[in-house]
Design a protein around this motif. Structure first.
Motif, mmCIF file in Angstrom:
data_model
loop_
_atom_site.group_PDB
_atom_site.id
_atom_site.type_symbol
_atom_site.label_atom_id
_atom_site.label_comp_id
_atom_site.label_asym_id
_atom_site.label_seq_id
_atom_site.Cartn_x
_atom_site.Cartn_y
_atom_site.Cartn_z
ATOM 1 N N LEU A 25 0.806 -1.214 0.000
ATOM 2 C CA LEU A 25 0.000 0.000 0.000
ATOM 3 C C LEU A 25 0.843 1.270 0.000
ATOM 4 O O LEU A 25 0.356 2.329 0.384
ATOM 5 N N GLN A 26 2.065 1.191 -0.449
ATOM 6 C CA GLN A 26 2.919 2.376 -0.485
ATOM 7 C C GLN A 26 2.728 3.138 -1.783
ATOM 8 O O GLN A 26 2.426 2.569 -2.826
ATOM 9 N N ARG A 27 2.928 4.432 -1.710
ATOM 10 C CA ARG A 27 2.675 5.341 -2.820
ATOM 11 C C ARG A 27 3.531 5.021 -4.044
ATOM 12 O O ARG A 27 3.110 5.236 -5.166
ATOM 13 N N LEU B 151 1.860 2.908 -6.895
ATOM 14 C CA LEU B 151 0.590 3.337 -7.481
ATOM 15 C C LEU B 151 0.607 3.292 -9.007
ATOM 16 O O LEU B 151 -0.310 2.754 -9.628
ATOM 17 N N VAL C 170 -4.557 2.632 -2.453
ATOM 18 C CA VAL C 170 -3.336 3.417 -2.255
ATOM 19 C C VAL C 170 -3.630 4.895 -2.448
ATOM 20 O O VAL C 170 -3.197 5.743 -1.656
ATOM 21 N N GLU D 161 -3.327 7.791 0.476
ATOM 22 C CA GLU D 161 -2.453 8.945 0.266
ATOM 23 C C GLU D 161 -3.237 10.248 0.358
ATOM 24 O O GLU D 161 -2.783 11.221 0.958
#
Length: 74
Positions: free
Chosen positions: A9-11, A14, A44, A48
Motif C-alpha cells: 500500500l505504499q505510494r 501506485l 493506495v 495517500e
C-alpha cells in the motif's frame, strides 16, 4: 507521528498498479487480476489522499517508516 503501511500500500507502487491493471482488464482469463490491481491502486490513492488531508487540516507531520530486514539495520 509515524505512519506505517503495508509494503503493498505504499505510494511508490501506485503507477505500477494502474498501468498493469489497465492492461490486464482487457485480456481474457486474467481480467480479474486487472480489476484487483485497480482496486489496490484505488486503496493506495485513497490512503495517500487521506494522509495529505490530515496533514493539511490538523497540521500534523506524518512520516513513513521503511521496513528493515534486520534489527538496527540502516
Amino acid at each position: 507521528m509515524t505512519l506505517s503501511t503495508h509494503t503493498f500500500l505504499q505510494r511508490r507502487h501506485l503507477l505500477i498498479y494502474v498501468a498493469c491493471g489497465g492492461m490486464l482488464i482487457f485480456m481474457p482469463y486474467v481480467y480479474m487480476l486487472g480489476y484487483a490491481l485497480l482496486v489496490l491502486a484505488s486503496m493506495v490513492w485513497y490512503l495517500e489522499r487521506t494522509r495529505l488531508r490530515l496533514t493539511k487540516l490538523l497540521g500534523v507531520r506524518l512520516t513513513q517508516v521503511e521496513d528493515l530486514l534486520f534489527v538496527e539495520d540502516e
